[in-house]
Every structure is written in structure tokens, then in C-alpha cells.
Motif scaffolding. Sequence first.
Motif, mmCIF file in Angstrom:
data_model
loop_
_atom_site.group_PDB
_atom_site.id
_atom_site.type_symbol
_atom_site.label_atom_id
_atom_site.label_comp_id
_atom_site.label_asym_id
_atom_site.label_seq_id
_atom_site.Cartn_x
_atom_site.Cartn_y
_atom_site.Cartn_z
ATOM 1 N N TRP A 122 0.775 -1.274 -0.243
ATOM 2 C CA TRP A 122 0.060 0.080 -0.092
ATOM 3 C C TRP A 122 0.901 1.183 -0.075
ATOM 4 O O TRP A 122 2.057 1.177 0.452
ATOM 5 N N SER A 124 2.504 4.002 1.085
ATOM 6 C CA SER A 124 2.994 4.862 2.403
ATOM 7 C C SER A 124 3.604 6.183 2.286
ATOM 8 O O SER A 124 3.597 6.751 3.182
ATOM 9 N N LYS A 126 1.512 8.269 0.502
ATOM 10 C CA LYS A 126 0.179 9.221 0.668
ATOM 11 C C LYS A 126 -0.799 8.678 1.639
ATOM 12 O O LYS A 126 -1.669 9.571 2.199
ATOM 13 N N TYR A 127 -0.601 7.378 2.429
ATOM 14 C CA TYR A 127 -1.383 7.072 3.232
ATOM 15 C C TYR A 127 -0.751 6.410 4.451
ATOM 16 O O TYR A 127 0.488 6.256 4.483
ATOM 17 N N SER A 128 -1.502 6.500 5.489
ATOM 18 C CA SER A 128 -0.882 5.795 7.105
ATOM 19 C C SER A 128 -1.202 4.477 7.336
ATOM 20 O O SER A 128 -0.489 3.835 8.026
ATOM 21 N N LEU A 129 -2.280 3.949 6.596
ATOM 22 C CA LEU A 129 -2.563 2.506 6.936
ATOM 23 C C LEU A 129 -3.328 2.101 5.551
ATOM 24 O O LEU A 129 -3.879 2.580 4.911
ATOM 25 N N GLU A 131 -5.887 0.217 5.591
ATOM 26 C CA GLU A 131 -7.302 0.214 5.340
ATOM 27 C C GLU A 131 -7.736 1.848 4.728
ATOM 28 O O GLU A 131 -8.948 1.949 4.007
ATOM 29 N N GLU A 132 -6.971 2.733 4.832
ATOM 30 C CA GLU A 132 -6.973 4.078 4.233
ATOM 31 C C GLU A 132 -6.749 3.828 2.626
ATOM 32 O O GLU A 132 -7.522 4.180 1.695
ATOM 33 N N ALA A 133 -5.609 3.107 2.317
ATOM 34 C CA ALA A 133 -5.112 3.076 0.949
ATOM 35 C C ALA A 133 -6.224 2.267 0.040
ATOM 36 O O ALA A 133 -6.349 2.443 -1.007
ATOM 37 N N MET A 135 -9.057 2.255 -0.115
ATOM 38 C CA MET A 135 -10.039 3.042 -0.875
ATOM 39 C C MET A 135 -10.019 3.975 -1.834
ATOM 40 O O MET A 135 -10.689 4.674 -2.365
ATOM 41 N N GLU A 136 -8.536 4.079 -2.040
ATOM 42 C CA GLU A 136 -8.068 5.220 -2.979
ATOM 43 C C GLU A 136 -7.539 4.510 -4.231
ATOM 44 O O GLU A 136 -7.028 3.574 -4.315
ATOM 45 N N GLY A 139 -3.962 3.715 -4.255
ATOM 46 C CA GLY A 139 -3.624 3.201 -2.931
ATOM 47 C C GLY A 139 -2.931 1.964 -2.862
ATOM 48 O O GLY A 139 -2.078 1.666 -1.777
#
Length: 262
Positions: A122, A124, A126-129, A131-133, A135-136, A139
Amino acid sequence: ACSSRFVLSQMHPMWQEPLEVPGGDRQSPIDISIRKSVFDPNLKPLVTRYDPRTCQQIWNNGYSFLVEYDDRTDKSTLHGGPLEDQFRLCQFHFHWGENNNWGSEHTVDRHLYPAELHLVHWNSDKYSLFEEAVMEDNGLAVIGVFMKVGRRHEGLQKLVDALPAVRHKDSVVEFTKFDPSCLLPQNTNEYWTYAGSLTTPPLTEAVTWIIMKQPIEVSHDQLAVFRSLLFTSAEEEVQKSMVNNFRVQQSLKDRTIRSSFN
Ligand SMILES: NS(=O)(=O)c1cc(F)cc(F)c1
Ligand SMILES: [Zn+2]
């Protein structure tokens, strides 16, 4: 351990296809038609830096078995290839058939392989987890490696030896010091890449797929151990063999498959 658990825990019962995905115009898996793919000379070599010390456990989630990595820091990463950002390894898993005639999710000019490895990363930067990534659009990055029957794969054997300990759904066993780069083909410069989705629910369209051209070889007996796993938990009366855990192929729609080679 990587939190792709939440994604898999939203699992629907196996294969209640066709699961319509709202606005699903970049679904996976697909057939990779060699003549339809476009050589892109700007595609860079893939760079994987995996630290075996981040390997944590194997988990049978009732759909496949996942080898999960500690993804709280940037220790096992992927960048380069078609990717603009740095991605963190969170898990790898496989898809296989009940026999050696089918099992892979992607195909090449309709050629089916008996199994396919997915290394899940995923974004890292742009996102920190995870489960965030998940959805993108940008991601996730999943490396797909085809598996064909041939010589025994010595690196895979350590994993195969641990599988009886996770025979049933929801079983977990400690598994450490495993470097997944041993599962990559020797030539990682030749791959196809396209914009797609998770191949299991929630089927989110978040994946940059990177499919290796060169398959790896595993033995008939090693694949037979995959098939000894069960979809069902220890409590269930009827035990079901974990086989054919692949999704039906999806339409290419308005997508281009790029190749890193001519
Ligand atoms: N099979 S897959 O690689 O698309 C995948 C990866 C993941 F992290 C979670 C999933 F549910 C499915
Ligand atoms: Zn997969």
C-alpha cells in the motif's frame, strides 16, 4: 501485522458472482492479451527491498492463506516500475485450482496457470494505513507472479512445511524470517501493468497491477499441499477443500495494458 484483515473480513460467501460493483470500470482479474498490450519505454525497473525480519505470521482467512508482514514502518518496500510513490509490503497470498489445469486469476492470451502469487503493498507516501489506501485509486500495488508445475521451489518449501498448522479457517501460526523476494522470478524487468481492483470483496478499484511475464516453477507436491488447506473452520461438520479460490475474469473496458518490454 498488516490490516488487510478488515478487507478480507468483509468477505461475502465464496463466489457469489456476479457481484456488481457500482461503476465497476476497472475490475480484476483480466486476460492479458499480448497483442493488445502497449510497450511503454518510460516504465522503470521494479525495485523491491524486503526485510525478512518484518515477516510475522501465516493466517488462513477462509479464502486463501496470507503471509503477513509488519507494515508499521518502511522496512519492506516496493517502488519504481509504473509507480510514482513508495509502497509498503503488507501481505502475500495465493490463488490456485483443484488440479494443475487452472487456478490463476490473470491469464496470458487465455493461458491459465495452476496458481498465482499476489504480493500486496500500500502507498505509504500518501496514506498511513492499509485500510485508508484500499479505498483510493492509487492506494495499492499488487505484484502478480504466475506459478507453473516443474522443479521444487526450495524457497517456497519453508512456507509449504508450515501450512498443516493453518489447515482450518481462522488458524494462525507464527512465521518469521521469510524473504518474499525468493518468490520473484529472476527476471523482474519484464512485466505488464494495468489499473484494476481487488479480486475479492470489497473489490475496490485501488490496485496498480504489476504482472510478471516470467512464471516461477513449483513442484506438483508443493501445490498438492496448498489443496490440503480447508475453507472451513475446525468446528464445522462438513470440511471443504480450499481450491479454485480465484475470481471470474472481468471485462477490460476502456483500459490499456502496458508492457515494460517489446
Ligand atoms: N487478491 S488481491 O490481491 O486483489 C487482494 C489483496 C488484498 F490485500 C485484499 C483482498 F481482499 C484481495
Ligand atoms: Zn489475490
